[in-house]
Design a protein around this motif. Structure first.
Motif, PDB file in Angstrom:
ATOM      1  N   GLY A 138       0.894  -1.072  -0.052  1.00 53.48           N
ATOM      2  CA  GLY A 138      -0.203   0.017  -0.071  1.00 53.48           C
ATOM      3  C   GLY A 138       0.941   1.300  -0.097  1.00 53.48           C
ATOM      4  O   GLY A 138       2.119   1.249   0.051  1.00 53.48           O
ATOM      5  N   GLU A 139       0.096   2.327   0.002  1.00 56.49           N
ATOM      6  CA  GLU A 139       1.048   3.669  -0.103  1.00 56.49           C
ATOM      7  C   GLU A 139       0.023   4.625   0.552  1.00 56.49           C
ATOM      8  O   GLU A 139      -1.249   4.639   0.591  1.00 56.49           O
ATOM      9  N   LEU A 140       0.698   5.821   1.142  1.00 63.05           N
ATOM     10  CA  LEU A 140       0.062   6.806   1.747  1.00 63.05           C
ATOM     11  C   LEU A 140       0.754   7.989   1.268  1.00 63.05           C
ATOM     12  O   LEU A 140       1.902   8.293   1.331  1.00 63.05           O
ATOM     13  N   VAL A 141      -0.374   8.751   0.600  1.00 64.38           N
ATOM     14  CA  VAL A 141       0.136  10.013  -0.187  1.00 64.38           C
ATOM     15  C   VAL A 141       1.499   9.767  -0.975  1.00 64.38           C
ATOM     16  O   VAL A 141       2.343  10.601  -1.246  1.00 64.38           O
ATOM     17  N   GLY A 142       1.636   8.603  -1.719  1.00 65.47           N
ATOM     18  CA  GLY A 142       2.638   8.385  -2.617  1.00 65.47           C
ATOM     19  C   GLY A 142       3.680   7.507  -1.846  1.00 65.47           C
ATOM     20  O   GLY A 142       4.303   6.635  -2.678  1.00 65.47           O
ATOM     21  N   TRP A 143       3.880   7.355  -0.632  1.00 60.12           N
ATOM     22  CA  TRP A 143       5.106   6.826   0.137  1.00 60.12           C
ATOM     23  C   TRP A 143       4.513   5.244   0.137  1.00 60.12           C
ATOM     24  O   TRP A 143       3.723   4.983   0.924  1.00 60.12           O
ATOM     25  N   PRO A 144       5.366   4.379  -0.631  1.00 56.77           N
ATOM     26  CA  PRO A 144       4.998   2.775  -0.400  1.00 56.77           C
ATOM     27  C   PRO A 144       5.392   2.339   0.900  1.00 56.77           C
ATOM     28  O   PRO A 144       6.528   2.693   1.679  1.00 56.77           O
ATOM     29  N   MET A 145       4.835   1.325   1.512  1.00 56.16           N
ATOM     30  CA  MET A 145       5.113   0.626   2.472  1.00 56.16           C
ATOM     31  C   MET A 145       4.656  -0.850   2.566  1.00 56.16           C
ATOM     32  O   MET A 145       3.894  -1.228   1.555  1.00 56.16           O
ATOM     33  N   ASP A 146       5.419  -1.531   3.226  1.00 55.49           N
ATOM     34  CA  ASP A 146       5.164  -2.911   3.350  1.00 55.49           C
ATOM     35  C   ASP A 146       4.017  -3.472   4.307  1.00 55.49           C
ATOM     36  O   ASP A 146       3.362  -2.455   4.904  1.00 55.49           O
ATOM     37  N   ALA A 147       3.770  -4.806   4.513  1.00 53.96           N
ATOM     38  CA  ALA A 147       2.718  -5.224   5.416  1.00 53.96           C
ATOM     39  C   ALA A 147       2.789  -4.817   6.866  1.00 53.96           C
ATOM     40  O   ALA A 147       1.804  -5.008   7.343  1.00 53.96           O
ATOM     41  N   HIS A 148       3.901  -4.481   7.202  1.00 56.88           N
ATOM     42  CA  HIS A 148       4.281  -3.933   8.380  1.00 56.88           C
ATOM     43  C   HIS A 148       4.058  -2.317   8.901  1.00 56.88           C
ATOM     44  O   HIS A 148       4.269  -1.998   9.784  1.00 56.88           O
ATOM     45  N   GLY A 149       3.705  -1.589   7.902  1.00 54.09           N
ATOM     46  CA  GLY A 149       3.687  -0.490   7.727  1.00 54.09           C
ATOM     47  C   GLY A 149       5.034   0.314   7.740  1.00 54.09           C
ATOM     48  O   GLY A 149       5.316   1.633   7.900  1.00 54.09           O
ATOM     49  N   ARG A 150       6.288  -0.456   7.329  1.00 58.30           N
ATOM     50  CA  ARG A 150       7.495   0.401   7.248  1.00 58.30           C
ATOM     51  C   ARG A 150       7.654   0.912   5.825  1.00 58.30           C
ATOM     52  O   ARG A 150       7.159   0.237   4.711  1.00 58.30           O
ATOM     53  N   LEU A 151       8.019   2.026   5.569  1.00 51.93           N
ATOM     54  CA  LEU A 151       8.402   2.560   4.442  1.00 51.93           C
ATOM     55  C   LEU A 151       9.159   1.897   3.703  1.00 51.93           C
ATOM     56  O   LEU A 151      10.296   1.408   4.423  1.00 51.93           O
ATOM     57  N   ILE A 152       9.365   1.964   2.289  1.00 47.57           N
ATOM     58  CA  ILE A 152      10.170   1.069   1.668  1.00 47.57           C
ATOM     59  C   ILE A 152      11.030   2.070   0.972  1.00 47.57           C
ATOM     60  O   ILE A 152      10.679   2.842   0.455  1.00 47.57           O
ATOM     61  N   ASP A 153      12.533   1.616   0.973  1.00 45.13           N
ATOM     62  CA  ASP A 153      13.253   2.520   0.134  1.00 45.13           C
ATOM     63  C   ASP A 153      13.835   2.063  -1.006  1.00 45.13           C
ATOM     64  O   ASP A 153      14.147   0.482  -1.063  1.00 45.13           O
ATOM     65  N   CYS A 154      13.309   2.559  -2.052  1.00 47.51           N
ATOM     66  CA  CYS A 154      13.542   2.165  -3.562  1.00 47.51           C
ATOM     67  C   CYS A 154      13.779   3.305  -4.637  1.00 47.51           C
ATOM     68  O   CYS A 154      13.638   4.287  -3.966  1.00 47.51           O
ATOM     69  N   SER A 155      14.147   2.968  -5.605  1.00 45.05           N
ATOM     70  CA  SER A 155      14.244   4.024  -6.714  1.00 45.05           C
ATOM     71  C   SER A 155      13.068   4.891  -6.759  1.00 45.05           C
ATOM     72  O   SER A 155      12.985   5.876  -6.999  1.00 45.05           O
ATOM     73  N   THR A 156      11.900   4.438  -6.784  1.00 49.02           N
ATOM     74  CA  THR A 156      10.654   4.780  -6.660  1.00 49.02           C
ATOM     75  C   THR A 156      10.595   5.979  -5.451  1.00 49.02           C
ATOM     76  O   THR A 156       9.999   7.145  -5.724  1.00 49.02           O
ATOM     77  N   SER A 157      10.512   5.330  -4.434  1.00 50.78           N
ATOM     78  CA  SER A 157      10.345   6.086  -3.110  1.00 50.78           C
ATOM     79  C   SER A 157      11.091   7.367  -2.963  1.00 50.78           C
ATOM     80  O   SER A 157      10.615   8.262  -2.392  1.00 50.78           O
ATOM     81  N   ARG A 158      12.512   7.083  -3.639  1.00 48.29           N
ATOM     82  CA  ARG A 158      13.363   8.280  -3.697  1.00 48.29           C
ATOM     83  C   ARG A 158      13.229   9.450  -4.433  1.00 48.29           C
ATOM     84  O   ARG A 158      13.488  10.567  -4.226  1.00 48.29           O
ATOM     85  N   ARG A 159      12.174   9.120  -5.350  1.00 49.49           N
ATOM     86  CA  ARG A 159      11.649  10.329  -6.259  1.00 49.49           C
ATOM     87  C   ARG A 159      10.329  10.908  -5.791  1.00 49.49           C
ATOM     88  O   ARG A 159       9.827  11.883  -6.506  1.00 49.49           O
ATOM     89  N   VAL A 160       9.502  10.406  -4.826  1.00 49.57           N
ATOM     90  CA  VAL A 160       8.412  10.765  -4.333  1.00 49.57           C
ATOM     91  C   VAL A 160       8.474  12.232  -3.738  1.00 49.57           C
ATOM     92  O   VAL A 160       9.315  12.653  -3.145  1.00 49.57           O
ATOM     93  N   THR A 161       7.448  13.171  -4.221  1.00 53.37           N
ATOM     94  CA  THR A 161       7.604  14.515  -3.974  1.00 53.37           C
ATOM     95  C   THR A 161       6.585  14.794  -2.715  1.00 53.37           C
ATOM     96  O   THR A 161       6.627  15.900  -2.400  1.00 53.37           O
ATOM     97  N   SER A 162       5.829  13.992  -2.402  1.00 47.18           N
ATOM     98  CA  SER A 162       4.752  14.391  -1.328  1.00 47.18           C
ATOM     99  C   SER A 162       5.677  14.441   0.065  1.00 47.18           C
ATOM    100  O   SER A 162       6.705  14.309   0.333  1.00 47.18           O
ATOM    101  N   LEU A 163       5.059  15.620   0.836  1.00 46.62           N
ATOM    102  CA  LEU A 163       5.491  15.799   2.069  1.00 46.62           C
ATOM    103  C   LEU A 163       5.700  14.701   2.955  1.00 46.62           C
ATOM    104  O   LEU A 163       5.080  13.919   2.697  1.00 46.62           O
ATOM    105  N   ALA A 164       7.048  14.427   3.524  1.00 43.68           N
ATOM    106  CA  ALA A 164       7.341  13.291   4.405  1.00 43.68           C
ATOM    107  C   ALA A 164       6.392  12.816   5.514  1.00 43.68           C
ATOM    108  O   ALA A 164       5.857  13.844   6.228  1.00 43.68           O
TER     109      ALA A 164
END
Length: 316
Positions: free
Chosen positions: A241-267
């Protein structure tokens, strides 16, 4: 009155005749001097502008039990669970009414409020369900970029409509959800306009956001905010899933990847201490909603009984 006020007046008349008077659409068409499709459009406008309100003065026991279980398990301020007719029907209209009720309680306050909004069908529908009220002292700010890579605007943004309905100020994040490169994102974030919007968002009393799923039906993918290759990358990293563009795994941990490094949503970390309210429903959204809850990102939840049942089943 201007043209829109005249149309609202006519929509209110149509709503009175239909919902209070019990008149048929043909009767209303004859009385108002419009066509039957015209009556349907007027009734739709009345619902969209919040002229028609429905209050059910009886708790639905099953929904209440699910609500209490989720609220206690994740220590939420509140969890509203709306009924759903069947797995095949969209619960967005029900979520919209429940969300509008919660949002209206903040908007009706006389002291100035700063309210943040994500995007998505449920958030947009919630704003559409709001009644108009004169509150020019309030501010509405986007948490997520409102432009796709092809230049098209985000059709599910609710900030403009919320400001229009209240006369409040509007602050938009003029960026794509995902930048093309890390360098492009850094350039955008360095702009005074981006920083100014971020400062307004930090002052928000509450944020109302959607919860996105990560699969082939993901809104991020369907609306061209991310490419198929980027979706494949997220799936390979077990994103649910994702919250305002930030992807997360089943435990709600944000995923660090090439896509998330380019998300422009507020942290998201900026809003750990804010009232973060999520609107999302449907069993397909269950894993994403549960992940957001497990990650401790949400203070409150508005969902339907299908998603709520999925969440409660996982608690056992």
């Amino acid at each position: 009155m201007d043209k829109f006020e005249v149309k609202l007046d006519q929509a209110a008349r149509a709503a009175w005749l239909s919902y209070v008077g019990g008149r048929t659409q043909d009767d209303i068409a004859a009385q108002l001097g419009v066509s039957r499709p015209g009556v349907q459009r007027l009734l739709a406008l009345a619902r969209q502008e919040g002229l028609v309100k429905v209050h059910i003065d009886h708790p639905i026991a099953h929904c209440t039990a699910l609500s209490q279980a989720i609220r206690e398990a994740f220590e939420l301020d509140y969890c509203d669970v709306v009924p759903a007719a069947s797995d095949t029907l969209d619960s967005t209209p029900y979520l919209a009414v429940a969300g509008a009720d919660r949002l209206a309680r903040l908007i009706e306050r006389s002291e100035p409020q700063t309210l943040s909004l994500g995007s998505g069908r449920s958030v947009r529908a919630m704003v559409e369900a709001l009644s108009r009220i004169d509150r020019p002292q309030h501010r509405f700010v986007s948490l997520v970029g409102n432009v796709a890579r092809d230049g098209s605007s985000n059709r599910y943004d609710g900030v403009m409509m919320a400001a229009d309905k209240t006369g409040g100020e509007r602050f938009l994040l003029p960026t794509p959800v995902v930048a093309t490169t890390v360098e492009e994102k850094q350039t955008m974030m360095a702009q005074p306009l981006f920083r100014a919007v971020g400062e307004v968002a930090k002052q928000a009393q509450a944020a109302f956001i959607g919860v996105g799923r990560i699969d082939r039906q993901a809104t991020l993918f369907q609306d061209h905010f991310i490419s198929e290759a980027e979706l494949d990358e997220l799936l390979s990293l077990n994103a649910v899933g994702e919250l305002v563009g930030w992807p997360m795994d089943a435990h709600g941990r944000l995923i660090d990847c090439s896509t998330s490094r380019r998300v422009t949503s507020l942290a998201l970390e900026l809003f750990r201490d804010h009232a973060m309210v999520a609107l999302a429903g449907g069993r397909d959204k269950g894993p994403a909603i549960l992940a957001a809850l497990r990650g401790g990102w949400l203070s409150s939840l508005i969902t339907d009984e299908h998603a709520a049942r999925y969440i409660v089943d996982q608690l056992g």
